[in-house]
Design an enzyme around this catalytic site. Sequence first.
Site, PDB file in Angstrom:
ATOM      1  N   ASP A 174       0.835  -1.197   0.000  1.00 25.48           N
ATOM      2  CA  ASP A 174       0.000   0.000   0.000  1.00 25.48           C
ATOM      3  C   ASP A 174       0.872   1.249   0.000  1.00 25.48           C
ATOM      4  O   ASP A 174       1.921   1.293   0.651  1.00 25.48           O
ATOM      5  CB  ASP A 174      -0.891   0.031   1.246  1.00 25.48           C
ATOM      6  CG  ASP A 174      -2.358  -0.169   0.931  1.00 25.48           C
ATOM      7  OD1 ASP A 174      -2.867   0.578   0.087  1.00 25.48           O
ATOM      8  OD2 ASP A 174      -2.985  -1.060   1.521  1.00 25.48           O
ATOM      9  N   ASP A 186      -3.777   3.870  -2.341  1.00 25.27           N
ATOM     10  CA  ASP A 186      -4.977   4.121  -1.561  1.00 25.27           C
ATOM     11  C   ASP A 186      -5.586   5.466  -1.936  1.00 25.27           C
ATOM     12  O   ASP A 186      -4.889   6.476  -2.015  1.00 25.27           O
ATOM     13  CB  ASP A 186      -4.605   4.112  -0.069  1.00 25.27           C
ATOM     14  CG  ASP A 186      -5.799   4.294   0.835  1.00 25.27           C
ATOM     15  OD1 ASP A 186      -6.611   3.367   0.925  1.00 25.27           O
ATOM     16  OD2 ASP A 186      -5.922   5.376   1.446  1.00 25.27           O
ATOM     17  N   GLU A 239      -6.896   2.537  -6.146  1.00 24.47           N
ATOM     18  CA  GLU A 239      -8.227   2.460  -5.548  1.00 24.47           C
ATOM     19  C   GLU A 239      -8.966   3.746  -5.885  1.00 24.47           C
ATOM     20  O   GLU A 239      -8.462   4.841  -5.607  1.00 24.47           O
ATOM     21  CB  GLU A 239      -8.139   2.305  -4.030  1.00 24.47           C
ATOM     22  CG  GLU A 239      -9.498   2.270  -3.365  1.00 24.47           C
ATOM     23  CD  GLU A 239      -9.460   2.641  -1.882  1.00 24.47           C
ATOM     24  OE1 GLU A 239     -10.262   2.089  -1.122  1.00 24.47           O
ATOM     25  OE2 GLU A 239      -8.653   3.507  -1.499  1.00 24.47           O
ATOM     26  N   HIS A 299     -10.635  -5.102   3.119  1.00 26.67           N
ATOM     27  CA  HIS A 299     -10.591  -4.751   4.542  1.00 26.67           C
ATOM     28  C   HIS A 299     -11.554  -3.625   4.910  1.00 26.67           C
ATOM     29  O   HIS A 299     -11.621  -3.251   6.090  1.00 26.67           O
ATOM     30  CB  HIS A 299      -9.170  -4.336   4.930  1.00 26.67           C
ATOM     31  CG  HIS A 299      -8.715  -3.097   4.214  1.00 26.67           C
ATOM     32  ND1 HIS A 299      -8.436  -3.074   2.862  1.00 26.67           N
ATOM     33  CD2 HIS A 299      -8.527  -1.830   4.648  1.00 26.67           C
ATOM     34  CE1 HIS A 299      -8.087  -1.852   2.512  1.00 26.67           C
ATOM     35  NE2 HIS A 299      -8.133  -1.078   3.566  1.00 26.67           N
ATOM     36  N   ASP A 300     -12.289  -3.094   3.949  1.00 25.65           N
ATOM     37  CA  ASP A 300     -13.175  -1.954   4.206  1.00 25.65           C
ATOM     38  C   ASP A 300     -14.661  -2.298   4.127  1.00 25.65           C
ATOM     39  O   ASP A 300     -15.493  -1.444   4.423  1.00 25.65           O
ATOM     40  CB  ASP A 300     -12.890  -0.821   3.211  1.00 25.65           C
ATOM     41  CG  ASP A 300     -11.675   0.002   3.587  1.00 25.65           C
ATOM     42  OD1 ASP A 300     -11.361   0.079   4.792  1.00 25.65           O
ATOM     43  OD2 ASP A 300     -11.033   0.563   2.681  1.00 25.65           O
TER      44      ASP A 300
END
Length: 550
Positions: free
Chosen positions: A99, A201, A270, A331-332
């Site tokens: 990330d 991200d 993303e 993960h969100d």
Amino acid sequence: MSEQMWWRGAVIYQIYPRSFNDANQDGIGDLPGIIAKLDYIASLGVDAIWISPFFKSPMKDFGYDISDYRDIDPLFGTLADFDELVVKAHALGIKIMIDQVLSHTSDQHQWFLDSREDKTNDKADWYVWADAKEDGTAPNNWLSIFGGTGWTWEPRRQQYYLHNFLSSQPDLNFHNPDVRQAVLNNVEFWLKRGVDGFRLDAINFCFHDAQLRDNPAKPKELRQSIGFDEKNPYAYQYHYFNNTQDENLGFIESIRTLLNKYPGTVALGEISSEDSLKTMAEYTQGDARLHMGYSFDLLTDNFTSGYIKQVVESLESRVSDGWPCWSISNHDVQRVVSRWGGYEAPSFAKMLFAMIASLRGSVCSYQGEELGLTEADIAYADIQDPYGITFWPQFKGRDGCRTPHPWQDSQVNAGFSEAKPWLPMSPDHIVKSVNKQELSADSILNSYRHFNAWRKSQPAILYGDIKMLASEEPILAFVRTFQQEQLVICFNLSEHSQKTNLDLSCIETFEESNLIALTEHNLLSGSLKQVQGNNLSIDLPAFGCFYAKI
């Protein structure tokens, strides 16, 4: 495909390091824990791992608030551990993606500590600062994704600073060229350490509208946007000015220029904007921007064949030479087997991965997807996510998809750690642990492995074009084409058996005698019933899958 194109059609396994494997037994997963499980990861047949943030951080947002981009947080290990991870992963043929959180830092980053002191220091213009309105209120109406205003007052400067996320995550000012160069230098630090790519991200949040114009209101009937609803006032606006600015295209081209100096490296963005598919197409256009992009369009609650078809066709009509990356869990968001119906049948989890991994593009597969893990039920007393704490009980946050990975059902905390885990181990996950599924040839885990191995032998799936076929709910059907090879692929998204007829008149080269139903990959549960002219009649059991080569 060439080394530079390894990412096309790749399966990228996302690791949330806090919850994967704890080597030092402190209740939090770490880099040595990942190293210890590299053989397991290799056995999955994935091409790369994407590791969520492990950099130095006060952990207000569990690593997405970075205070030092060039060092490892002691919770996760050391730079030497990371170097060992890269070497051992590469020896197993696994690429390493990490990330990069570029749009904002932690408020404990030295850049921000300097910037907030006054308006004349070297870092004074490195963050988004603005004066109060005449009545002392915030500069405009921009909101934070985590609730409330996107501005926080800083008494040292007598100004507000912008934060699209937590108030402890101030936004960098990308209009400043020194900021852009410093960010690129941090990215290059990891390229020099041998990483193969980055998951960027919130990459469309780097630039803000320099005029600080108010976002317009969104009508109530349109507030059910992707990722947000009326539980969160963020859905009350069109976010035209606090993200996705035109200037950002130049910055992502700078990222691509940097990566081109390191052949074989890749950038995955993303993207969450008012029209994420349009933005994804723009950000991956040509060979000068991002290699891949993914949006939240398949991370919603909408699980119908019509919706999936609409998303795919909408992207395909815009993306031209760009390359998508699909994700149905991360993960969100709530884990997909719970979010899309919560069916207990193992065939449901098997079908979901086969479906997403058969679309045109690459795939991000979140840890635990290979086990069919459900969303964990977390008591309020155990909640860690600031998002969940703010919006409880209407929204319980993201902890339910972040609980520890179950390794051994007979060990304490299912083998994740001997210490109390940072989030509780779900009892529902222990019965789906790795060691239990290893023993069953038709488990979700072994089907995941078998499908990945079979998929690698199918260039039409890895690299081919896609054409959606007409079908009624709950059937999703399409054709993948690469060079002279074509695959007809069909899924039953329901818990009831279905009969469907597919019209293949759109396939110019279709000949009945060349149709071969594929069964060798141990996932097929559908059967070819009849072929009449250009029409295929297929019987599909609950959550059935069908593949045929023409």
